[in-house]
Design a protein around this motif. Structure first.
Motif, PDB file in Angstrom:
ATOM      1  N   LYS A   1       0.833  -1.199   0.000  1.00 53.10           N
ATOM      2  CA  LYS A   1       0.000   0.000   0.000  1.00 53.10           C
ATOM      3  C   LYS A   1       0.870   1.252   0.000  1.00 53.10           C
ATOM      4  O   LYS A   1       0.591   2.216  -0.715  1.00 53.10           O
ATOM      5  CB  LYS A   1      -0.925  -0.002   1.217  1.00 53.10           C
ATOM      6  CG  LYS A   1      -1.854   1.187   1.270  1.00 53.10           C
ATOM      7  CD  LYS A   1      -2.753   1.152   2.491  1.00 53.10           C
ATOM      8  CE  LYS A   1      -3.625   2.410   2.504  1.00 53.10           C
ATOM      9  NZ  LYS A   1      -4.363   2.555   3.735  1.00 53.10           N
TER      10      LYS A   1
ATOM     11  N   CYS B   1       2.206   1.766  -3.491  1.00 56.17           N
ATOM     12  CA  CYS B   1       1.152   2.202  -4.414  1.00 56.17           C
ATOM     13  C   CYS B   1       0.811   3.676  -4.196  1.00 56.17           C
ATOM     14  O   CYS B   1       0.566   4.406  -5.148  1.00 56.17           O
ATOM     15  CB  CYS B   1      -0.090   1.338  -4.258  1.00 56.17           C
ATOM     16  SG  CYS B   1       0.100  -0.326  -4.925  1.00 56.17           S
ATOM     17  N   GLU B   2       0.811   4.123  -2.946  1.00 52.49           N
ATOM     18  CA  GLU B   2       0.523   5.525  -2.650  1.00 52.49           C
ATOM     19  C   GLU B   2       1.644   6.438  -3.132  1.00 52.49           C
ATOM     20  O   GLU B   2       1.402   7.590  -3.483  1.00 52.49           O
ATOM     21  CB  GLU B   2       0.288   5.709  -1.147  1.00 52.49           C
ATOM     22  CG  GLU B   2      -1.028   5.115  -0.682  1.00 52.49           C
ATOM     23  CD  GLU B   2      -1.214   5.144   0.827  1.00 52.49           C
ATOM     24  OE1 GLU B   2      -0.279   5.566   1.555  1.00 52.49           O
ATOM     25  OE2 GLU B   2      -2.300   4.741   1.277  1.00 52.49           O
TER      26      GLU B   2
ATOM     27  N   VAL C   1      -0.973   3.553  -9.659  1.00 50.83           N
ATOM     28  CA  VAL C   1      -0.410   2.202  -9.700  1.00 50.83           C
ATOM     29  C   VAL C   1      -1.113   1.346  -8.648  1.00 50.83           C
ATOM     30  O   VAL C   1      -1.319   1.783  -7.520  1.00 50.83           O
ATOM     31  CB  VAL C   1       1.115   2.239  -9.432  1.00 50.83           C
ATOM     32  CG1 VAL C   1       1.705   0.848  -9.392  1.00 50.83           C
ATOM     33  CG2 VAL C   1       1.819   3.069 -10.487  1.00 50.83           C
ATOM     34  N   THR C   2      -1.493   0.140  -9.027  1.00 52.79           N
ATOM     35  CA  THR C   2      -2.136  -0.782  -8.089  1.00 52.79           C
ATOM     36  C   THR C   2      -1.270  -2.016  -7.889  1.00 52.79           C
ATOM     37  O   THR C   2      -0.456  -2.372  -8.746  1.00 52.79           O
ATOM     38  CB  THR C   2      -3.528  -1.224  -8.595  1.00 52.79           C
ATOM     39  OG1 THR C   2      -3.376  -1.854  -9.869  1.00 52.79           O
ATOM     40  CG2 THR C   2      -4.475  -0.044  -8.714  1.00 52.79           C
ATOM     41  N   TYR C   3      -1.491  -2.659  -6.760  1.00 53.83           N
ATOM     42  CA  TYR C   3      -0.738  -3.857  -6.390  1.00 53.83           C
ATOM     43  C   TYR C   3      -1.114  -5.023  -7.308  1.00 53.83           C
ATOM     44  O   TYR C   3      -2.280  -5.227  -7.625  1.00 53.83           O
ATOM     45  CB  TYR C   3      -1.044  -4.216  -4.942  1.00 53.83           C
ATOM     46  CG  TYR C   3      -0.429  -5.519  -4.498  1.00 53.83           C
ATOM     47  CD1 TYR C   3       0.915  -5.595  -4.198  1.00 53.83           C
ATOM     48  CD2 TYR C   3      -1.195  -6.672  -4.379  1.00 53.83           C
ATOM     49  CE1 TYR C   3       1.494  -6.788  -3.788  1.00 53.83           C
ATOM     50  CE2 TYR C   3      -0.627  -7.869  -3.971  1.00 53.83           C
ATOM     51  CZ  TYR C   3       0.703  -7.920  -3.681  1.00 53.83           C
ATOM     52  OH  TYR C   3       1.271  -9.100  -3.278  1.00 53.83           O
TER      53      TYR C   3
ATOM     54  N   THR D   1       0.842   0.739 -14.631  1.00 56.74           N
ATOM     55  CA  THR D   1      -0.399   0.736 -13.858  1.00 56.74           C
ATOM     56  C   THR D   1      -0.401  -0.261 -12.704  1.00 56.74           C
ATOM     57  O   THR D   1      -1.323  -0.257 -11.894  1.00 56.74           O
ATOM     58  CB  THR D   1      -1.591   0.403 -14.774  1.00 56.74           C
ATOM     59  OG1 THR D   1      -1.368  -0.874 -15.378  1.00 56.74           O
ATOM     60  CG2 THR D   1      -1.767   1.468 -15.847  1.00 56.74           C
ATOM     61  N   LYS D   2       0.598  -1.125 -12.646  1.00 57.78           N
ATOM     62  CA  LYS D   2       0.630  -2.099 -11.547  1.00 57.78           C
ATOM     63  C   LYS D   2       2.057  -2.296 -11.056  1.00 57.78           C
ATOM     64  O   LYS D   2       3.011  -2.019 -11.775  1.00 57.78           O
ATOM     65  CB  LYS D   2       0.004  -3.426 -11.981  1.00 57.78           C
ATOM     66  CG  LYS D   2       0.574  -4.021 -13.239  1.00 57.78           C
ATOM     67  CD  LYS D   2      -0.241  -5.209 -13.705  1.00 57.78           C
ATOM     68  CE  LYS D   2       0.375  -5.760 -14.990  1.00 57.78           C
ATOM     69  NZ  LYS D   2      -0.270  -6.960 -15.424  1.00 57.78           N
TER      70      LYS D   2
END
Length: 184
Positions: free
Chosen positions: A43, A46-47, A52-54, A164-165
């Motif tokens: 998290k 990602c922040e 961007v997501t995990y 994005t990830k």
């Protein structure tokens, strides 16, 4: 009965000697090992990189790299003035070519990363968020440079652009976590 007591005494002395040697190893620090990411660490990353997501699959690939780095600790060193862990490795020309072309999964597969713990790296669909550079003192060596957890070097911010990830795992040495971050 006396022989039995002598044998028992010898065994106890041997056990105590092993305990002393084990304690000496522990005083140097915990052995180096890989560690999967937890929700809190993922998290935080990602922040730090908006949009961007995990990604669990990328985290598994990151773990393969962490496992490989930790598996050969004699070639690892920590730069005390910087917040990084370096690992030097010899590679063949095939792996170097893949690295130069940005085919990281193919390069890591060529180096054997991930092969011993469940597979290879799969598709060339990610970019490492850590430095991989040629060793200036060798024609066949490359150097992996993993940043300390919570540090976001230029290699990581550059790799994150347009992605994005992300996936993350860690190499833990002497109680300090070094991030293996992959962006896809």
């Amino acid at each position: 009965m006396k022989n039995w007591k002598k044998l028992l005494a010898c065994l106890l002395v041997g056990l105590m000697a092993l305990t002393v040697f084990t304690a000496c190893d522990a005083s140097v620090g915990a052995p180096m090992g890989p560690e999967r990411s937890d929700a809190k660490s993922a998290k935080a990353l990602c922040e730090s990189f908006k949009g961007v997501t995990y990604d669990e699959e990328l985290s598994e690939k990151a773990y393969y790299i962490a496992y490989w780095v930790a598996g050969t600790s004699p070639s690892c060193s920590v730069n005390k003035e910087k917040t990084e862990l370096s690992r030097k490795n010899s590679v063949d020309n095939v792996a170097k070519t893949y690295l130069n072309q940005g085919y990281y999964a193919s390069a890591f597969d060529s180096m054997g990363i991930g092969k011993g713990i469940g597979g290879g790296m799969g598709a060339d669909d990610f970019t490492p968020g850590f430095d991989i550079k040629p060793d200036p003192n060798s024609t066949s060596d490359i150097i992996f440079v993993l940043p300390k957890d919570g540090i976001y070097p230029e290699a990581m911010t550059t790799a994150a652009k347009g992605k994005t990830k992300l996936g993350v795992a860690y190499v833990v040495k002497d109680g300090v976590s070094y991030a293996v971050v992959l962006f896809g």
